[in-house]
Design a protein around this motif. Structure first.
Motif, PDB file in Angstrom:
ATOM      1  N   HIS A  86       0.813  -1.218   0.000  1.00 31.94           N
ATOM      2  CA  HIS A  86       0.000   0.000   0.000  1.00 31.94           C
ATOM      3  C   HIS A  86       0.841   1.259   0.000  1.00 31.94           C
ATOM      4  N   PHE A  87       1.950   1.219  -0.682  1.00 34.37           N
ATOM      5  CA  PHE A  87       2.700   2.451  -0.876  1.00 34.37           C
ATOM      6  C   PHE A  87       2.387   2.974  -2.276  1.00 34.37           C
ATOM      7  N   SER A  88       2.772   4.228  -2.534  1.00 35.36           N
ATOM      8  CA  SER A  88       2.334   4.861  -3.769  1.00 35.36           C
ATOM      9  C   SER A  88       3.049   4.260  -4.975  1.00 35.36           C
ATOM     10  N   HIS A  89       2.479   4.480  -6.143  1.00 39.50           N
ATOM     11  CA  HIS A  89       3.117   3.989  -7.363  1.00 39.50           C
ATOM     12  C   HIS A  89       4.451   4.664  -7.579  1.00 39.50           C
ATOM     13  N   CYS A  90       4.578   5.877  -7.068  1.00 38.81           N
ATOM     14  CA  CYS A  90       5.850   6.580  -7.208  1.00 38.81           C
ATOM     15  C   CYS A  90       6.935   5.857  -6.410  1.00 38.81           C
ATOM     16  N   ALA A  91       6.594   5.467  -5.170  1.00 38.77           N
ATOM     17  CA  ALA A  91       7.558   4.731  -4.346  1.00 38.77           C
ATOM     18  C   ALA A  91       7.882   3.395  -5.003  1.00 38.77           C
ATOM     19  N   ALA A  92       6.849   2.759  -5.557  1.00 39.72           N
ATOM     20  CA  ALA A  92       7.068   1.467  -6.206  1.00 39.72           C
ATOM     21  C   ALA A  92       8.002   1.616  -7.397  1.00 39.72           C
ATOM     22  N   LEU A  93       7.777   2.692  -8.131  1.00 40.09           N
ATOM     23  CA  LEU A  93       8.639   2.955  -9.285  1.00 40.09           C
ATOM     24  C   LEU A  93      10.081   3.144  -8.815  1.00 40.09           C
ATOM     25  N   GLY A  94      10.235   3.875  -7.696  1.00 40.61           N
ATOM     26  CA  GLY A  94      11.575   4.107  -7.153  1.00 40.61           C
ATOM     27  C   GLY A  94      12.252   2.797  -6.791  1.00 40.61           C
ATOM     28  N   ALA A  95      11.513   1.921  -6.114  1.00 42.79           N
ATOM     29  CA  ALA A  95      12.098   0.639  -5.714  1.00 42.79           C
ATOM     30  C   ALA A  95      12.558  -0.134  -6.936  1.00 42.79           C
ATOM     31  N   ALA A  96      11.687  -0.167  -7.955  1.00 43.97           N
ATOM     32  CA  ALA A  96      12.037  -0.930  -9.161  1.00 43.97           C
ATOM     33  C   ALA A  96      13.271  -0.326  -9.823  1.00 43.97           C
ATOM     34  N   LEU A  97      13.343   0.998  -9.867  1.00 41.96           N
ATOM     35  CA  LEU A  97      14.496   1.630 -10.512  1.00 41.96           C
ATOM     36  C   LEU A  97      15.782   1.346  -9.735  1.00 41.96           C
ATOM     37  N   LEU A  98      15.697   1.359  -8.403  1.00 43.22           N
ATOM     38  CA  LEU A  98      16.896   1.092  -7.607  1.00 43.22           C
ATOM     39  C   LEU A  98      17.400  -0.325  -7.846  1.00 43.22           C
ATOM     40  N   ILE A  99      16.464  -1.263  -7.944  1.00 44.72           N
ATOM     41  CA  ILE A  99      16.869  -2.642  -8.237  1.00 44.72           C
ATOM     42  C   ILE A  99      17.475  -2.698  -9.646  1.00 44.72           C
ATOM     43  N   LEU A 100      16.842  -1.962 -10.564  1.00 42.27           N
ATOM     44  CA  LEU A 100      17.314  -1.958 -11.955  1.00 42.27           C
ATOM     45  C   LEU A 100      18.745  -1.451 -12.036  1.00 42.27           C
ATOM     46  N   ILE A 103       0.922   9.138  22.790  1.00 38.89           N
ATOM     47  CA  ILE A 103       1.093  10.280  21.894  1.00 38.89           C
ATOM     48  C   ILE A 103       1.175   9.703  20.490  1.00 38.89           C
ATOM     49  N   TYR A 104       0.230  10.065  19.652  1.00 42.76           N
ATOM     50  CA  TYR A 104       0.185   9.468  18.319  1.00 42.76           C
ATOM     51  C   TYR A 104       0.637  10.493  17.297  1.00 42.76           C
ATOM     52  N   ASP A 105       1.848  10.293  16.768  1.00 44.36           N
ATOM     53  CA  ASP A 105       2.397  11.251  15.812  1.00 44.36           C
ATOM     54  C   ASP A 105       1.801  11.069  14.435  1.00 44.36           C
ATOM     55  N   ILE A 106       1.536   9.817  14.073  1.00 47.43           N
ATOM     56  CA  ILE A 106       1.007   9.563  12.735  1.00 47.43           C
ATOM     57  C   ILE A 106      -0.297   8.807  12.893  1.00 47.43           C
ATOM     58  N   PRO A 107      -1.181   8.915  11.899  1.00 44.56           N
ATOM     59  CA  PRO A 107      -2.458   8.204  12.016  1.00 44.56           C
ATOM     60  C   PRO A 107      -2.267   6.698  12.124  1.00 44.56           C
ATOM     61  N   VAL A 132      10.934   4.466   3.260  1.00 45.27           N
ATOM     62  CA  VAL A 132      11.337   5.510   4.201  1.00 45.27           C
ATOM     63  C   VAL A 132      11.148   6.882   3.567  1.00 45.27           C
ATOM     64  N   LEU A 133      11.526   6.997   2.277  1.00 47.30           N
ATOM     65  CA  LEU A 133      11.418   8.305   1.621  1.00 47.30           C
ATOM     66  C   LEU A 133       9.967   8.768   1.583  1.00 47.30           C
ATOM     67  N   GLN A 134       9.072   7.858   1.196  1.00 46.74           N
ATOM     68  CA  GLN A 134       7.678   8.272   1.112  1.00 46.74           C
ATOM     69  C   GLN A 134       7.126   8.647   2.480  1.00 46.74           C
ATOM     70  N   HIS A 135       7.549   7.869   3.481  1.00 48.63           N
ATOM     71  CA  HIS A 135       7.068   8.165   4.828  1.00 48.63           C
ATOM     72  C   HIS A 135       7.543   9.553   5.270  1.00 48.63           C
ATOM     73  N   LEU A 136       8.819   9.822   4.986  1.00 52.18           N
ATOM     74  CA  LEU A 136       9.360  11.127   5.377  1.00 52.18           C
ATOM     75  C   LEU A 136       8.580  12.245   4.702  1.00 52.18           C
ATOM     76  N   ASP A 176       5.555  12.182   3.408  1.00 56.24           N
ATOM     77  CA  ASP A 176       4.140  12.244   3.770  1.00 56.24           C
ATOM     78  C   ASP A 176       3.916  12.799   5.168  1.00 56.24           C
ATOM     79  N   HIS A 177       4.781  12.412   6.098  1.00 59.42           N
ATOM     80  CA  HIS A 177       4.445  12.700   7.491  1.00 59.42           C
ATOM     81  C   HIS A 177       5.386  13.690   8.163  1.00 59.42           C
ATOM     82  N   LEU A 178       6.572  13.853   7.658  1.00 60.28           N
ATOM     83  CA  LEU A 178       7.477  14.759   8.340  1.00 60.28           C
ATOM     84  C   LEU A 178       7.608  16.102   7.645  1.00 60.28           C
ATOM     85  N   CYS A 179       7.359  16.093   6.307  1.00 58.62           N
ATOM     86  CA  CYS A 179       7.418  17.384   5.612  1.00 58.62           C
ATOM     87  C   CYS A 179       6.015  17.968   5.644  1.00 58.62           C
ATOM     88  N   ARG A 180       5.794  18.847   6.568  1.00 55.62           N
ATOM     89  CA  ARG A 180       4.429  19.348   6.769  1.00 55.62           C
ATOM     90  C   ARG A 180       4.069  20.417   5.726  1.00 55.62           C
TER      91      ARG A 180
END
Lengths: 715, 694
Positions: B166-180, B571-575, B626-630, B632-636
């Motif tokens: 359930h990560f974005s297609h952009c993250a998925a694309l990144g993973a595939a490119l890194l493996i490539l 204390i719930y930082d993320i949903p 990790v990149l997508q999480h950062l 989505d949730h840390l860059c406000r």
């Protein structure tokens, strides 16, 4: 501990447990309404029985048994203050030495081999000390189980299992490290459990007492054998779980939590660490004379020992051309000449002269210092041949190159050139005696001079092979240091300058111990004990005597007890899984049942079962030689588990019987039957510990006839 | 593609297996399942519509992957690194000669051999030296095709795994490119080696499990649910079948499945019966089927290899007799049962350190050994590793004088007491209370010579079938060399395989490394060097990717700890659902890295950098998570988000740059000395630079 237990999480359960304790002390359940006086009497009884069983026939046999030859000898070393090396940390042997010293043993008995008679030497102090510590295990286990299950029958069952186990008795009766180790180990577990039950009144005096006692016992366990690490792990996991619960308790402010955290750091990390270092400090302070352990340590360390050939000598500090030096592989390798004690009679075959690669320095030229990165020749002083290597395979290690002496009177060829490099230095630095760890790289082939650690056959005087390894890797095998250094033109320094600091000595001794431990590999074709043999009591250890006429002692667990333990582990697993699933599925149970099951089976039993796993499973991954007695710490946990499991099981099932008196009778009858079974089996097998003379068990006239239930038992 | 996958489970598989052609996900607008007459009519009323949904990025990634892995596959036309090792097995498969490989199970070798079979390889090549030129009969391309294909398919698999997490297609694309763009994975895929196949099966198993788990909530026991569950088990057993390393991922998936099942137990809406059904389905698919498949690999291995070969001797005699040639030639036509008067040879079953036969000759034991112990000075009995006339013994009944076989022959049975007469010297096999030459605690075995001193012959032996030869008086075992029992053959073989440990004397290797070197890539492996041009191939990773993967792992661990502690204090930082995603991604990626990496610290075998590649693959998958999480949730703020994106783009271009820089040593392009020196970014790398003037 499985988190699913849940009994200790959150503020609610904490308070709840406190209240339950308060109400529960007089009649916790209808089945165990016993006053504390009864518990105290029971404690007295098991302690008495334990001491009686351990001290019975303690002086027998009056000769050295099994590993007494090592640990007795090491105790004597402390009394004589001779430096020695052992793979275990020093506390256990120091205590043995102390016990011997206090009881009037003078350290003169040589403990050469098993079977040597003690004659007039006083050995009872040392044996009595070990037996005393071994006897303490039973009350410790009793109190631990009582604390975990709050049930007297469970504690009594555990205590009787340990009292009447022939293995535990045998192991406690001799001068060994195991009773000392197990004493500290059980002490740590007991104090941990006690401390947990003080959790409702943190920072009280008793809380501090038990917490710091846990730390002291941990240091003791680690100080006797490295196996103590497992109990450190157990306590560590328990502490993490504890802190996690506290963190989840929102009633506690973060400051209070910080206090909790710091208290644990202080008592469970800093205190044990200090004590552990202190015992090493005592060890090195006591042992100040040269002895059999010198060669395992670096030259700098050896220079501190009275009587060592490096003690109080002075040699030039920086190496210059030409010089002679005595090279030792660093550290602990064997060069010829080790063990020669006076400086004048050193083996001259170890001396080499350092020369520049391109010129023979004549004696009139000024001193030039050898620097990191220089290219040198090493000429053997006695035979005037150069240290040489070439692309021929070494005699034993086929993938390495051979190293030889070559040339006449110091003239050889380009294969005699070696580049000298100090580990961790840059080019141009001076090279210092003893402290510089150097590496010699062969210039032509690029290989590194090292000792392969393999012993040459007869033609090589059974010395250690030296090779030139083409695989450029950092290993201690390829590091060398200058030990003796003769150069008339250089000022001499006293080796006291090089005195290593205490931390350095501590680190070095640990390196040596770890290497020693991993060096204890089984030889080819040697029959060794496998970890899976242990819980099934497959094979014991001969402590004394082989033949019919000998006084024979055989370390073997009471088979009835051990098989009961083994069976109970399976039973516990079944009960624990079904309890966990039932709780998870929300099966309708009375709240009392629920509390009882989750507290005793999952929490208490889980702690003990985890202890068993931690003290048993790691042995499957160890490459070193293993022995049957390594299982005994795990066996203690397994016995406690047996007590808890059978008590819970009998209590649970007897509750379904209708009149409560019948239920009570069935429950108590079950426990008594188990205890009687254990006592009877001990009556059968007690000669294993207290000594057998006469025909072997295979002979029908032997007292042990018919008791050799497994062919692998050797009695 | 996710939309297509929800309609047809096969579509994705098609997309994977028909790689190279356009993957079509064909889905009818109406389901054909559960059709009724009404619906038939309705179906006929409507126009027949075929909608194809194609995820073009996935197609593009697959094509790029295929290009990167298959480009110039037959270069270099020489034996590269471990091809020298696997090639031998391929040749043996081609020639149908029996062998065992102690390093792993046979599926991987069989797949490599399949490539050889499809390419028409006849097995005639001497695999003796790395760098040796291949002869014309070796179909290099087809031998290397399957590993390269598996390596290429890892790229779409990585993409799909991130989508299923359930990560974005952009993250998925990144993973595939890194493996490539991971040089080490490319190098390892392009030769006849097993790691890429292993990684393919590992990723397939993970993907199938995730698909199965995602279907779990809505459609338990549906066809697709069953399919993905079964595929998980099959992929796991294939991974284990290729290399034992696959076991680690298998264990991880079992643990995760167990955890998920534990959560299901807490779901009070499910009935007990359905829970039992769920449990049984998982047990069948994840335990029973993998074990059965694993055994079947061995069965196929045995079925394929029916000729006698160099490894026969480590197997039992019974097994050897079943092979064509070898022992079968001797045992052909000989009687099955041993009778009194039979002439036999006795072979020690264990076969360690080498197989040998019970043997005697006229020489006697020396009166005194070197260490001063005495002997009986009787005729020596030894175990001789070669076939010899002196290995023959005659079974004699102690109660009868003559050696002839009675008519009808009386067979020797379990528990009978026999004497063994040495055929050539006619002396009886004997043992007595004299210490054996090398093992003083055992009794000496000799052939009895009557010196007429007070030592009677103790030459009665009891036959105990199926036991290892114990040389104790009366308790001897003889495993009769021709009691072939084909039913137990597979299992005997299986256990022999496990027992077999060809002891590796020298564990040192020029390119061996320790597990600690792998994280920082302090080591490389030179795979191949052109004899003249200086072109070389190294197993060398993309420095940038390795470093970022480590950073990602550290960031993940720290952030998880932080969240965990804060959540404990309510204390719930993320949903909550973001936290669940974060945890489940960590279970797979960090868990996969840990189980594939940490066990190597406990192993005592020789370790190489390529052992790290499965762990690395999981670690790489963590980077986009990790990149997508950062982001989505840390860059406000919007500004920080765009800053972050810019940084990611810059970082990705550095990954591309590192890939470009090292691709010459990945693909083996010729380089000058200066260029090679420039590539030596770390002193510990062993890049082969020819000395000047040679």
């Amino acid at each position: 501990m499985p988190a699913a237990g849940g009994g200790r999480a959150g503020p609610g359960p904490l308070r709840q447990r406190g209240t339950r304790r308060l109400q529960g002390t007089p009649p916790a359940s209808p089945l165990s309404p016993r006053p504390p006086a009864g518990r105290r009497a029971a404690l007295g009884l098991v302690t008495l029985l334990s001491f009686a069983s351990r001290f019975h026939r303690l002086p027998e046999p009056p000769h050295v048994c099994w590993d007494e030859t090592h640990f007795g000898k090491m105790g004597s070393y402390y009394i004589n203050r001779t430096f020695f090396f052992d793979v275990h940390p020093p506390l256990g042997k120091m205590l043995i030495g102390l016990a011997g010293y206090l009881s009037g043993y003078d350290g003169t008995f040589p403990f050469q081999k098993p079977g040597d008679r003690y004659e007039q030497h006083n050995y009872m102090g040392m044996r009595g000390f070990c037996a005393f510590l071994g006897s303490c295990l039973v009350p410790f286990a009793y109190l631990t189980v009582l604390e975990l299950s709050k049930s007297l029958p469970a504690a009594l069952l555990t205590a009787f299992i340990l009292i009447f186990d022939t293995g535990c008795i045998t192991l406690s009766q001799y001068i060994l490290l195991d009773p000392i180790l197990m004493f500290f180990l059980m002490g740590a577990v007991l104090s941990m459990v006690k401390c947990n039950s003080c959790a409702d009144r943190p920072f009280s005096a008793s809380w501090w007492l038990w917490l710091s006692l846990t730390g002291v016992n941990l240091a003791g366990a680690m100080g006797v054998k490295f196996v103590g690490l497992f109990v450190v792990l157990l306590v560590g996991l328990n502490t993490i779980n504890d802190l996690w619960d506290l963190l989840g308790n929102l009633n506690l402010s973060l400051v209070t939590f910080g206090k909790h955290f710091l208290a644990r750091v202080l008592c469970l990390i800093l205190l044990p660490l200090t004590l552990y270092m202190a015992m090493f400090a005592v060890h090195f302070a006591v042992l100040n004379k040269s002895g059999p352990g010198d060669g395992f340590f670096s030259s700098a360390f050896q220079s501190q020992l009275i009587g060592n050939n490096l003690h109080n000598v002075s040699i030039p500090e920086q190496d210059g051309y030409p010089l002679s030096c005595h090279c030792d592989p660093y550290p602990g390798g064997l060069c010829r000449g080790e063990g020669i004690y006076t400086y004048l009679h050193k083996d001259l075959n170890n001396l080499w002269i350092i020369k520049k690669h391109d010129s023979d320095a004549d004696s009139s030229s000024p001193v030039e210092f050898v620097r990191h990165g220089d290219i040198i020749r090493l000429e053997h002083k006695e035979t005037s041949r150069n240290l040489h290597s070439h692309q021929h395979e070494a005699p034993l290690t086929r993938k390495h190159f051979q190293v030889t002496g070559y040339g006449i009177n110091g003239t050889g060829d380009s294969n005699d050139f070696w580049r000298i490099e100090v580990v961790g230095r840059r080019a141009g630095r001076l090279i210092k005696v003893l402290r510089s760890k150097i590496r010699l790289t062969h210039v032509a082939t690029g290989c590194i001079l090292g000792s392969s650690g393999k012993t040459l056959p007869k033609w090589g005087w059974e010395q250690v092979e030296v090779t030139c390894t083409p695989y450029v890797k950092e290993t201690p095998n390829s590091l060398w240091n200058f030990e003796d250094h003769i150069n008339p033109k250089l000022p001499n320094i006293s080796l006291d300058v090089l005195k290593p600091s205490f931390v350095e000595i501590l680190l070095e001794s640990h390196m040596v111990m770890i290497r020693g431990n991993s060096g204890l590999k089984p030889k080819d074709n040697e029959v060794t004990s496998k970890p899976w043999h242990w819980p099934i009591n497959y094979q014991g250890l001969r402590f004394s005597g082989v033949n019919e006429t000998d006084y024979r002692v055989y370390l073997l667990g009471n088979p009835v007890v051990w098989w009961l333990n083994l069976f109970t582990i399976g039973l516990y697993l079944l009960i624990a899984i079904s309890t966990a699933v039932a709780l998870k599925r929300g099966v309708q149970l009375t709240s009392e049942h629920k509390g009882e099951l989750s507290r005793v089976v999952l929490c208490g039993g889980g702690q003990v079962a985890l202890g068993w796993l931690l003290h048993y499973l790691p042995f499957f991954m160890m490459g070193r030689v293993l022995y049957f007695h390594h299982y005994f710490p795990a066996m203690l946990f397994s016995s406690m588990l047996t007590g808890i499991t059978w008590d819970t099981l009998l209590k649970f099932f007897s509750q379904f019987l209708s009149p409560s008196t019948t239920a009570r009778r069935v429950y108590e009858g079950g426990i008594v039957a188990l205890i009687l079974l254990i006592v009877y089996s001990f009556y059968l097998f007690h000669p294993l510990s207290y000594g057998m003379i006469g025909p072997m068990a295979s002979d029908p006239s032997s007292p042990m006839a018919g008791l050799r239930w497994m062919d692998s038992w050797e009695f | 593609m996710a939309a297509a996958a929800r309609r047809s489970p096969l579509a994705c598989l098609e997309a994977l297996s028909l790689a190279g052609t356009l993957p079509l996900a064909l889905c009818g607008s109406h389901s054909l399942l559960g059709q009724t007459f009404d619906r038939m009519l309705g179906f006929l009323k409507n126009p027949v519509v075929v909608t194809a949904e194609i995820n073009l990025s996935l197609v593009a990634l697959t094509v790029m992957g295929l290009m990167s892995r298959l480009w110039g596959l037959s270069y270099p036309r020489a034996v590269v690194f471990d091809e020298v090792y696997y090639g031998q097995f391929v040749s043996l498969y081609m020639k149908r000669i029996f062998f065992v490989d102690d390093s792993g199970p046979p599926l991987g070798h069989m797949l490599l051999a399949l490539g050889g079979y499809l390419g028409g390889f006849d097995g005639n090549f001497l695999w003796n030296r790395i760098g040796a030129e291949y002869s014309m009969n070796v179909p290099v391309c087809s031998l290397r095709f399957l590993p390269a294909l598996a390596g290429a398919l890892c790229i779409p698999l990585a993409y799909q795994i991130l989508v299923e997490l359930h990560f974005s297609h952009c993250a998925a694309l990144g993973a595939a490119l890194l493996i490539l763009l991971e040089n080490s994975l490319i190098t390892q895929s392009r030769f006849m080696l097993l790691e890429s196949i292993l990684i393919f099966f590992i990723l397939l198993a993970v993907l199938s499990y995730l698909k199965f788990y995602n279907l779990q909530r809505h459609s338990s026991f549906s066809g697709r649910w069953c399919f993905w569950l079964l595929l998980t088990g099959v992929a796991c057993s294939c991974a284990v079948g290729v290399k034992y390393m696959g076991l680690f991922t298998y264990m991880l998936l079992l643990a995760i499945a167990g955890l998920h099942f534990w959560h299901m137990l807490g779901d009070r809406t499910l009935s007990n019966v359905s829970l039992v059904c769920h449990f049984l389905a998982r047990g069948l698919a994840l335990l029973v089927i993998p074990v059965a498949m694993y055994l079947s690999f061995f069965y196929v291995h045995l079925a394929l290899l029916y000729r006698s070969g160099p490894h026969d001797q480590i197997m039992t005699s019974a097994f050897q007799a079943s092979l064509e040639g070898g022992l079968a030639r001797i045992t052909q036509g000989q009687p099955l049962e041993v009778a009194y008067g039979s002439q036999i040879t006795l072979r020690n079953v264990l076969g360690k350190p080498m197989q040998c036969w019970l043997h005697s000759h006229t020489n006697t034991y020396p009166i005194r050994y070197e260490n001063g112990r005495g002997s009986s000075h009787q005729q020596q009995v030894t175990c001789y590793p070669f076939k010899d006339v002196n290995n023959w013994w005659i079974v004699k009944d102690p109660g009868m004088q003559q050696l002839v076989v009675s008519n009808p022959p009386r067979p020797v049975r379990h528990g009978h007491i026999v004497q063994l007469v040495h055929g050539i010297t006619t002396r009886y096999l004997n043992t007595h209370d004299v210490a054996a030459p090398l093992s003083p605690h055992s009794q000496e075995v000799s052939c009895y010579i009557d010196y007429n001193i007070s030592m009677p012959a103790q030459n009665l032996w009891r036959v105990v079938k199926h036991n290892i030869l114990h040389l104790k008086l009366f308790i001897s075992a003889c495993y009769l060399s021709h009691c072939s029992n084909s039913e137990s053959l597979l299992f005997t073989f299986f256990f022999q395989w496990k027992i077999l440990t060809l002891k590796n004397e020298d564990t040192e290797h020029k390119y061996s490394s320790s597990a600690l070197d792998w994280i920082t890539m302090d080591t490389n492996i030179a795979y191949w060097l052109h004899p003249t041009s200086g072109a070389q191939i190294h197993l060398l990773g993309n420095v940038c990717t390795w470093a970022s993967a480590n950073v990602a792992a550290v960031v993940y661990t720290c952030l998880s700890l932080w969240y965990l502690i804060r959540r404990r204090r309510k204390i719930y930082d993320i949903p909550e659902d973001a936290w669940q995603l974060w945890v489940s991604a960590g279970q797979i990626c960090v868990g996969g890295w840990v189980v594939n990496y940490l066990p190597f610290f406990l192993m005592e075998k020789t370790l190489f950098l390529y052992h790290y590649l499965p762990a690395l693959t999981f670690q790489i998958l963590l980077i986009p998570i990790v990149l997508q999480h950062l982001s989505d949730h840390l860059c406000r703020s919007l500004l920080s988000k765009s800053m972050f994106s810019a940084l990611v783009v810059a970082w990705f271009s550095s990954v591309c740059f590192a890939y470009r820089t090292f691709s010459p040593v990945t693909y083996g392009e010729p380089l000058s000395v200066a260029e090679l020196k420039d590539l030596r970014w770390k002193d510990s790398w062993n890049i082969l630079i020819r000395k000047q003037g040679r």
